[in-house]
Write a protein that holds these residues in place. Structure first.
Motif, PDB file in Angstrom:
ATOM      1  N   VAL A   1       1.433  -4.755  -0.470  1.00 28.01           N
ATOM      2  CA  VAL A   1       0.194  -5.514  -0.659  1.00 28.01           C
ATOM      3  C   VAL A   1      -0.957  -4.623  -1.127  1.00 28.01           C
ATOM      4  O   VAL A   1      -1.706  -4.974  -2.042  1.00 28.01           O
ATOM      5  N   ALA A   2      -1.116  -3.460  -0.525  1.00 27.16           N
ATOM      6  CA  ALA A   2      -2.251  -2.587  -0.852  1.00 27.16           C
ATOM      7  C   ALA A   2      -2.152  -1.973  -2.247  1.00 27.16           C
ATOM      8  O   ALA A   2      -3.145  -1.453  -2.758  1.00 27.16           O
TER       9      ALA A   2
ATOM     10  N   ASP B   1      -5.547  -5.539  -9.617  1.00 25.18           N
ATOM     11  CA  ASP B   1      -6.594  -6.555  -9.516  1.00 25.18           C
ATOM     12  C   ASP B   1      -6.110  -7.883 -10.094  1.00 25.18           C
ATOM     13  O   ASP B   1      -6.404  -8.956  -9.559  1.00 25.18           O
ATOM     14  N   GLU B   2      -5.349  -7.808 -11.178  1.00 24.46           N
ATOM     15  CA  GLU B   2      -4.814  -9.025 -11.795  1.00 24.46           C
ATOM     16  C   GLU B   2      -3.851  -9.731 -10.856  1.00 24.46           C
ATOM     17  O   GLU B   2      -3.844 -10.969 -10.758  1.00 24.46           O
ATOM     18  N   GLN B   3      -3.018  -8.972 -10.154  1.00 21.02           N
ATOM     19  CA  GLN B   3      -2.063  -9.576  -9.224  1.00 21.02           C
ATOM     20  C   GLN B   3      -2.777 -10.211  -8.037  1.00 21.02           C
ATOM     21  O   GLN B   3      -2.370 -11.273  -7.564  1.00 21.02           O
ATOM     22  N   VAL B   4      -3.830  -9.574  -7.535  1.00 24.77           N
ATOM     23  CA  VAL B   4      -4.595 -10.143  -6.422  1.00 24.77           C
ATOM     24  C   VAL B   4      -5.173 -11.502  -6.815  1.00 24.77           C
ATOM     25  O   VAL B   4      -5.188 -12.450  -6.015  1.00 24.77           O
ATOM     26  N   LYS B   5      -5.622 -11.626  -8.059  1.00 27.14           N
ATOM     27  CA  LYS B   5      -6.246 -12.867  -8.522  1.00 27.14           C
ATOM     28  C   LYS B   5      -5.247 -14.025  -8.624  1.00 27.14           C
ATOM     29  O   LYS B   5      -5.656 -15.183  -8.756  1.00 27.14           O
TER      30      LYS B   5
ATOM     31  N   ILE C   1      -8.020 -12.917  -0.038  1.00 25.38           N
ATOM     32  CA  ILE C   1      -9.017 -12.108   0.672  1.00 25.38           C
ATOM     33  C   ILE C   1      -8.334 -10.975   1.421  1.00 25.38           C
ATOM     34  O   ILE C   1      -8.792  -9.828   1.407  1.00 25.38           O
ATOM     35  N   VAL C   2      -7.224 -11.296   2.077  1.00 26.85           N
ATOM     36  CA  VAL C   2      -6.475 -10.285   2.815  1.00 26.85           C
ATOM     37  C   VAL C   2      -5.942  -9.210   1.873  1.00 26.85           C
ATOM     38  O   VAL C   2      -6.061  -8.007   2.145  1.00 26.85           O
ATOM     39  N   ALA C   3      -5.345  -9.631   0.756  1.00 25.07           N
ATOM     40  CA  ALA C   3      -4.803  -8.670  -0.211  1.00 25.07           C
ATOM     41  C   ALA C   3      -5.907  -7.782  -0.767  1.00 25.07           C
ATOM     42  O   ALA C   3      -5.746  -6.560  -0.874  1.00 25.07           O
ATOM     43  N   ASP C   4      -7.048  -8.391  -1.111  1.00 22.74           N
ATOM     44  CA  ASP C   4      -8.180  -7.622  -1.641  1.00 22.74           C
ATOM     45  C   ASP C   4      -8.673  -6.604  -0.614  1.00 22.74           C
ATOM     46  O   ASP C   4      -9.032  -5.475  -0.959  1.00 22.74           O
ATOM     47  N   TYR C   5      -8.676  -6.991   0.645  1.00 13.62           N
ATOM     48  CA  TYR C   5      -9.096  -6.088   1.723  1.00 13.62           C
ATOM     49  C   TYR C   5      -8.239  -4.825   1.735  1.00 13.62           C
ATOM     50  O   TYR C   5      -8.745  -3.701   1.749  1.00 13.62           O
ATOM     51  N   PHE C   6      -6.913  -5.004   1.723  1.00 12.88           N
ATOM     52  CA  PHE C   6      -6.022  -3.844   1.818  1.00 12.88           C
ATOM     53  C   PHE C   6      -6.019  -3.018   0.534  1.00 12.88           C
ATOM     54  O   PHE C   6      -5.865  -1.796   0.588  1.00 12.88           O
TER      55      PHE C   6
END
Length: 288
Positions: free
Chosen positions: A157-158, A162-166, A174-179
């Motif tokens: 996950v970490a 950025d494209e994958q998080v979106k 939100i969780v993925a962006d956090y890590f």
């Protein structure tokens, strides 16, 4: 891991989050699996070893059903550290679900595949353990034609881009962006995205980071009617850090205070502002 598992289950067990995770990791964000097509299932099964009965329990699992027909069983396993036996554990979970399809009450029903996704939340180092049966078990060459090399579906996950998080649309984004941010900078700046499962997200962060302030932030913002986004969470979190820093300052040495604040993700510049010190004074304190 027990407390972490409980928290992760609470968030991931929501149908919208579960479907979003499957779509984000397996289908590049396309809405292939819909929340209303998921059905809950018993996570506990049993196997017999050395004349004793042992439980086998997944972290989270649901069956995907369309037009009354089961398409697949999908399970999640949550990890914060790389487990050398993860391949064997997943093999057991999948096998238990396939065995269940052979029971008398299921013998007339169509068979369906079992898919397990390992969600790795560690952000200090990448997954370093086996990702296949051949890596986990020493299989002699003479037996390799007869032993299937089971593959592990590990998603770090970490280390998402950025494209994958979106690709994620639920609170998992939100969780993925956090890590991802914690891995990149060691800190988290917050997001204006509304949190739908507010308590569950903050509970996950609380146990992942061993920081009770996330739970206190939940009760504080809920009582005051605060907005449900990570920017407000982090603002309140930092304020609690300032209060903690002042309390620590009355009891501990400056070095201990500064390193405690660093451990909570505060930058040296922020710490200098909190403690009314110059930036150079904070930088001179060695990290522990």
């Amino acid at each position: 891991m027990a407390e972490k598992d409980i928290s992760e289950k609470i968030l991931e067990d929501h149908a919208d989050v579960f479907a979003d995770i499957v779509n984000g990791f397996c289908f590049q964000g396309r809405e292939v699996v819909k929340p209303d097509e998921l059905e809950p299932m018993n996570l506990r099964s049993a196997y017999r070893a050395e004349a004793e009965l042992h439980d086998v329990e997944r972290d989270v699992a649901k069956r995907w059903k369309k037009n009354g027909i089961r398409i697949a069983c999908v399970g999640f396993e949550n990890q914060t550290t790389a487990d050398p036996d993860m391949v064997l554990r997943v093999y057991g979970y999948d096998g238990a679900e396939y065995r269940a399809q052979c029971l008398k009450e299921n013998e007339a029903k169509p068979r369906y595949p079992v898919v397990t996704l390992v969600l790795y939340f560690g952000y200090k180092q990448r997954w370093t353990e086996a990702k296949s049966l051949y890596e986990a078990v020493d299989v002699p060459d003479v037996f390799k034609p007869f032993v299937s090399d089971v593959k592990l579906n590990v998603f770090e996950v970490a280390w998402l881009s950025d494209e994958q998080v979106k690709r994620f649309k639920s609170d998992f984004r939100i969780v993925a962006d956090y890590f991802v941010q914690k891995r990149k900078t060691g800190a988290y700046e917050g997001s204006l995205d509304e949190i739908h499962h507010f308590y569950e997200v903050l509970q996950l962060l609380k146990v992942m980071e061993h920081d009770d302030r996330y739970e206190k932030v939940y009760y504080d913002l809920t009582a005051k009617g605060g907005r449900r986004n990570m920017c407000d969470v982090i603002d309140r979190y930092i304020n609690m850090g300032e209060e903690k820093g002042k309390a620590l300052g009355r009891q501990e040495t400056l070095k201990e205070v500064i390193n405690n604040l660093r451990a909570y993700g505060n930058t040296d510049e922020k710490i200098a502002d909190m403690l009314k010190l110059s930036f150079s004074q904070v930088q001179q304190i060695p990290r522990t």
